[in-house]
Motif scaffolding. Structure first.
Motif, PDB file in Angstrom:
ATOM      1  N   MET A 188       0.811  -1.187   0.000  1.00 55.23           N
ATOM      2  CA  MET A 188       0.000   0.000   0.000  1.00 55.23           C
ATOM      3  C   MET A 188       0.866   1.267   0.000  1.00 55.23           C
ATOM      4  O   MET A 188       0.522   2.219  -0.669  1.00 55.23           O
ATOM      5  CB  MET A 188      -0.909   0.043   1.229  1.00 55.23           C
ATOM      6  CG  MET A 188      -1.974  -1.003   1.301  1.00 55.23           C
ATOM      7  SD  MET A 188      -3.065  -0.995  -0.095  1.00 55.23           S
ATOM      8  CE  MET A 188      -3.155  -2.730  -0.365  1.00 55.23           C
ATOM      9  N   GLU A 189       1.930   1.252   0.774  1.00 57.13           N
ATOM     10  CA  GLU A 189       2.792   2.428   0.843  1.00 57.13           C
ATOM     11  C   GLU A 189       3.344   2.790  -0.528  1.00 57.13           C
ATOM     12  O   GLU A 189       3.405   3.964  -0.882  1.00 57.13           O
ATOM     13  CB  GLU A 189       3.937   2.203   1.835  1.00 57.13           C
ATOM     14  CG  GLU A 189       3.491   2.228   3.267  1.00 57.13           C
ATOM     15  CD  GLU A 189       4.644   2.103   4.240  1.00 57.13           C
ATOM     16  OE1 GLU A 189       5.734   2.630   3.951  1.00 57.13           O
ATOM     17  OE2 GLU A 189       4.441   1.467   5.292  1.00 57.13           O
ATOM     18  N   LYS A 190       3.717   1.782  -1.304  1.00 60.60           N
ATOM     19  CA  LYS A 190       4.282   2.021  -2.631  1.00 60.60           C
ATOM     20  C   LYS A 190       3.267   2.723  -3.539  1.00 60.60           C
ATOM     21  O   LYS A 190       3.620   3.628  -4.286  1.00 60.60           O
ATOM     22  CB  LYS A 190       4.724   0.697  -3.263  1.00 60.60           C
ATOM     23  CG  LYS A 190       5.376   0.858  -4.605  1.00 60.60           C
ATOM     24  CD  LYS A 190       5.796  -0.475  -5.178  1.00 60.60           C
ATOM     25  CE  LYS A 190       6.361  -0.276  -6.575  1.00 60.60           C
ATOM     26  NZ  LYS A 190       6.653  -1.530  -7.237  1.00 60.60           N
ATOM     27  N   ILE A 191       2.005   2.312  -3.454  1.00 58.30           N
ATOM     28  CA  ILE A 191       0.951   2.930  -4.267  1.00 58.30           C
ATOM     29  C   ILE A 191       0.865   4.419  -3.965  1.00 58.30           C
ATOM     30  O   ILE A 191       0.787   5.249  -4.870  1.00 58.30           O
ATOM     31  CB  ILE A 191      -0.407   2.236  -4.013  1.00 58.30           C
ATOM     32  CG1 ILE A 191      -0.381   0.808  -4.545  1.00 58.30           C
ATOM     33  CG2 ILE A 191      -1.557   3.026  -4.641  1.00 58.30           C
ATOM     34  CD1 ILE A 191      -1.587  -0.020  -4.145  1.00 58.30           C
ATOM     35  N   LEU A 192       0.886   4.766  -2.682  1.00 56.47           N
ATOM     36  CA  LEU A 192       0.808   6.175  -2.293  1.00 56.47           C
ATOM     37  C   LEU A 192       2.072   6.928  -2.695  1.00 56.47           C
ATOM     38  O   LEU A 192       1.998   8.033  -3.249  1.00 56.47           O
ATOM     39  CB  LEU A 192       0.570   6.303  -0.787  1.00 56.47           C
ATOM     40  CG  LEU A 192      -0.751   5.753  -0.252  1.00 56.47           C
ATOM     41  CD1 LEU A 192      -0.827   5.933   1.251  1.00 56.47           C
ATOM     42  CD2 LEU A 192      -1.936   6.398  -0.938  1.00 56.47           C
ATOM     43  N   GLU A 193       3.220   6.344  -2.438  1.00 51.85           N
ATOM     44  CA  GLU A 193       4.480   7.019  -2.748  1.00 51.85           C
ATOM     45  C   GLU A 193       4.661   7.266  -4.238  1.00 51.85           C
ATOM     46  O   GLU A 193       5.258   8.269  -4.638  1.00 51.85           O
ATOM     47  CB  GLU A 193       5.652   6.218  -2.178  1.00 51.85           C
ATOM     48  CG  GLU A 193       5.702   6.292  -0.656  1.00 51.85           C
ATOM     49  CD  GLU A 193       6.686   5.324  -0.022  1.00 51.85           C
ATOM     50  OE1 GLU A 193       7.244   4.445  -0.722  1.00 51.85           O
ATOM     51  OE2 GLU A 193       6.891   5.440   1.205  1.00 51.85           O
ATOM     52  N   GLN A 194       4.128   6.374  -5.093  1.00 53.22           N
ATOM     53  CA  GLN A 194       4.213   6.579  -6.542  1.00 53.22           C
ATOM     54  C   GLN A 194       3.491   7.850  -6.974  1.00 53.22           C
ATOM     55  O   GLN A 194       3.794   8.412  -8.013  1.00 53.22           O
ATOM     56  CB  GLN A 194       3.633   5.380  -7.293  1.00 53.22           C
ATOM     57  CG  GLN A 194       4.514   4.168  -7.255  1.00 53.22           C
ATOM     58  CD  GLN A 194       3.854   2.952  -7.895  1.00 53.22           C
ATOM     59  OE1 GLN A 194       2.628   2.837  -7.964  1.00 53.22           O
ATOM     60  NE2 GLN A 194       4.682   2.039  -8.365  1.00 53.22           N
ATOM     61  N   ARG A 195       2.513   8.284  -6.181  1.00 50.94           N
ATOM     62  CA  ARG A 195       1.742   9.503  -6.488  1.00 50.94           C
ATOM     63  C   ARG A 195       2.171  10.674  -5.609  1.00 50.94           C
ATOM     64  O   ARG A 195       1.475  11.676  -5.517  1.00 50.94           O
ATOM     65  CB  ARG A 195       0.249   9.242  -6.313  1.00 50.94           C
ATOM     66  CG  ARG A 195      -0.303   8.126  -7.167  1.00 50.94           C
ATOM     67  CD  ARG A 195      -0.280   8.453  -8.642  1.00 50.94           C
ATOM     68  NE  ARG A 195      -0.717   7.305  -9.421  1.00 50.94           N
ATOM     69  CZ  ARG A 195      -1.403   7.388 -10.535  1.00 50.94           C
ATOM     70  NH1 ARG A 195      -1.723   8.551 -11.027  1.00 50.94           N
ATOM     71  NH2 ARG A 195      -1.745   6.302 -11.181  1.00 50.94           N
ATOM     72  N   ASN A 196       3.326  10.529  -4.952  1.00 53.69           N
ATOM     73  CA  ASN A 196       3.854  11.573  -4.058  1.00 53.69           C
ATOM     74  C   ASN A 196       2.888  11.918  -2.929  1.00 53.69           C
ATOM     75  O   ASN A 196       2.664  13.084  -2.611  1.00 53.69           O
ATOM     76  CB  ASN A 196       4.233  12.831  -4.848  1.00 53.69           C
ATOM     77  CG  ASN A 196       5.366  12.571  -5.803  1.00 53.69           C
ATOM     78  OD1 ASN A 196       6.334  11.893  -5.448  1.00 53.69           O
ATOM     79  ND2 ASN A 196       5.251  13.071  -7.009  1.00 53.69           N
ATOM     80  N   ILE A 197       2.313  10.872  -2.331  1.00 48.19           N
ATOM     81  CA  ILE A 197       1.419  11.026  -1.192  1.00 48.19           C
ATOM     82  C   ILE A 197       2.098  10.375   0.012  1.00 48.19           C
ATOM     83  O   ILE A 197       2.472   9.203  -0.044  1.00 48.19           O
ATOM     84  CB  ILE A 197       0.053  10.344  -1.449  1.00 48.19           C
ATOM     85  CG1 ILE A 197      -0.627  10.947  -2.684  1.00 48.19           C
ATOM     86  CG2 ILE A 197      -0.838  10.448  -0.219  1.00 48.19           C
ATOM     87  CD1 ILE A 197      -1.860  10.174  -3.148  1.00 48.19           C
ATOM     88  N   ALA A 198       2.270  11.140   1.076  1.00 47.51           N
ATOM     89  CA  ALA A 198       2.879  10.594   2.289  1.00 47.51           C
ATOM     90  C   ALA A 198       1.975   9.501   2.859  1.00 47.51           C
ATOM     91  O   ALA A 198       0.779   9.718   3.049  1.00 47.51           O
ATOM     92  CB  ALA A 198       3.084  11.699   3.317  1.00 47.51           C
ATOM     93  N   PRO A 199       2.528   8.319   3.140  1.00 48.25           N
ATOM     94  CA  PRO A 199       1.718   7.186   3.597  1.00 48.25           C
ATOM     95  C   PRO A 199       1.413   7.227   5.095  1.00 48.25           C
ATOM     96  O   PRO A 199       2.010   6.522   5.892  1.00 48.25           O
ATOM     97  CB  PRO A 199       2.581   5.978   3.228  1.00 48.25           C
ATOM     98  CG  PRO A 199       3.979   6.495   3.270  1.00 48.25           C
ATOM     99  CD  PRO A 199       3.912   7.939   2.867  1.00 48.25           C
ATOM    100  N   THR A 200       0.447   8.061   5.502  1.00 49.36           N
ATOM    101  CA  THR A 200       0.022   8.094   6.907  1.00 49.36           C
ATOM    102  C   THR A 200      -0.876   6.887   7.196  1.00 49.36           C
ATOM    103  O   THR A 200      -1.370   6.237   6.275  1.00 49.36           O
ATOM    104  CB  THR A 200      -0.759   9.389   7.216  1.00 49.36           C
ATOM    105  OG1 THR A 200      -1.980   9.379   6.462  1.00 49.36           O
ATOM    106  CG2 THR A 200       0.064  10.629   6.886  1.00 49.36           C
ATOM    107  N   ALA A 201      -1.108   6.629   8.453  1.00 49.25           N
ATOM    108  CA  ALA A 201      -1.938   5.487   8.857  1.00 49.25           C
ATOM    109  C   ALA A 201      -3.349   5.598   8.269  1.00 49.25           C
ATOM    110  O   ALA A 201      -3.893   4.613   7.750  1.00 49.25           O
ATOM    111  CB  ALA A 201      -1.997   5.385  10.379  1.00 49.25           C
ATOM    112  N   ILE A 202      -3.934   6.780   8.334  1.00 49.29           N
ATOM    113  CA  ILE A 202      -5.301   6.984   7.802  1.00 49.29           C
ATOM    114  C   ILE A 202      -5.316   6.753   6.297  1.00 49.29           C
ATOM    115  O   ILE A 202      -6.189   6.066   5.770  1.00 49.29           O
ATOM    116  CB  ILE A 202      -5.817   8.406   8.124  1.00 49.29           C
ATOM    117  CG1 ILE A 202      -5.970   8.599   9.621  1.00 49.29           C
ATOM    118  CG2 ILE A 202      -7.117   8.700   7.373  1.00 49.29           C
ATOM    119  CD1 ILE A 202      -7.092   7.834  10.265  1.00 49.29           C
ATOM    120  N   ARG A 203      -4.368   7.315   5.585  1.00 49.84           N
ATOM    121  CA  ARG A 203      -4.326   7.172   4.129  1.00 49.84           C
ATOM    122  C   ARG A 203      -4.149   5.710   3.725  1.00 49.84           C
ATOM    123  O   ARG A 203      -4.737   5.267   2.745  1.00 49.84           O
ATOM    124  CB  ARG A 203      -3.206   8.031   3.544  1.00 49.84           C
ATOM    125  CG  ARG A 203      -3.487   9.513   3.686  1.00 49.84           C
ATOM    126  CD  ARG A 203      -2.307  10.348   3.279  1.00 49.84           C
ATOM    127  NE  ARG A 203      -2.568  11.756   3.532  1.00 49.84           N
ATOM    128  CZ  ARG A 203      -1.643  12.682   3.531  1.00 49.84           C
ATOM    129  NH1 ARG A 203      -0.377  12.362   3.266  1.00 49.84           N
ATOM    130  NH2 ARG A 203      -1.959  13.947   3.778  1.00 49.84           N
TER     131      ARG A 203
END
Length: 134
Positions: free
Chosen positions: A1-16
């Protein structure tokens, strides 16, 4: 999941991470209300801010299917929500679910001179395959 967010430059917080995990479970487009039902411990304003962030970073796309509620779907890995990435959607008038038709091309439209296409909302309506079986 973290990789999906990081690919879009979104910090992977617990809620996200919780929100994207739940979004990926849907096999059809979903509303803010659908997410609220699944993520009861997260308040509506936090979910709304998260959806807006994901939308602005092209992690999800929005669909106005005419049902009165904006629906969302997770974008494919290479999608940047540009005209070339867009696809039609199917709204079932029986179960009221909206499905991405990612493998169906949107027909070419010849616009008048000096018109620039920036978005397409192409929604087909009818009875989905699951409802048609019943």
């Amino acid at each position: 999941m973290e990789k999906i967010l990081e690919q879009r430059n979104i910090a992977p917080t617990a809620i996200r991470l919780l929100v994207i995990r739940e979004m990926l479970k849907f096999n059809h487009a979903f509303t803010l209300g659908n997410l609220e039902e699944k993520l009861e411990t997260i308040d509506r304003s936090t979910l709304s801010r998260t959806i807006n962030l994901f939308h602005s970073k092209h992690l999800i796309h929005s669909i106005d299917d005419g049902s009165g509620a904006i629906k969302y779907s997770v974008c494919s890995e290479n999608c940047m929500c540009e005209v070339a990435d867009l696809h039609p959607h199917f709204f079932c008038t029986k179960c009221r679910q909206t499905t991405c038709l990612a493998n169906v091309d949107i027909p070419q439209v010849k616009l008048p001179e000096n018109y620039i296409l920036t978005s397409i909302n192409f929604v087909l309506k009818g009875i989905c395959g699951n409802c048609n079986k019943n």
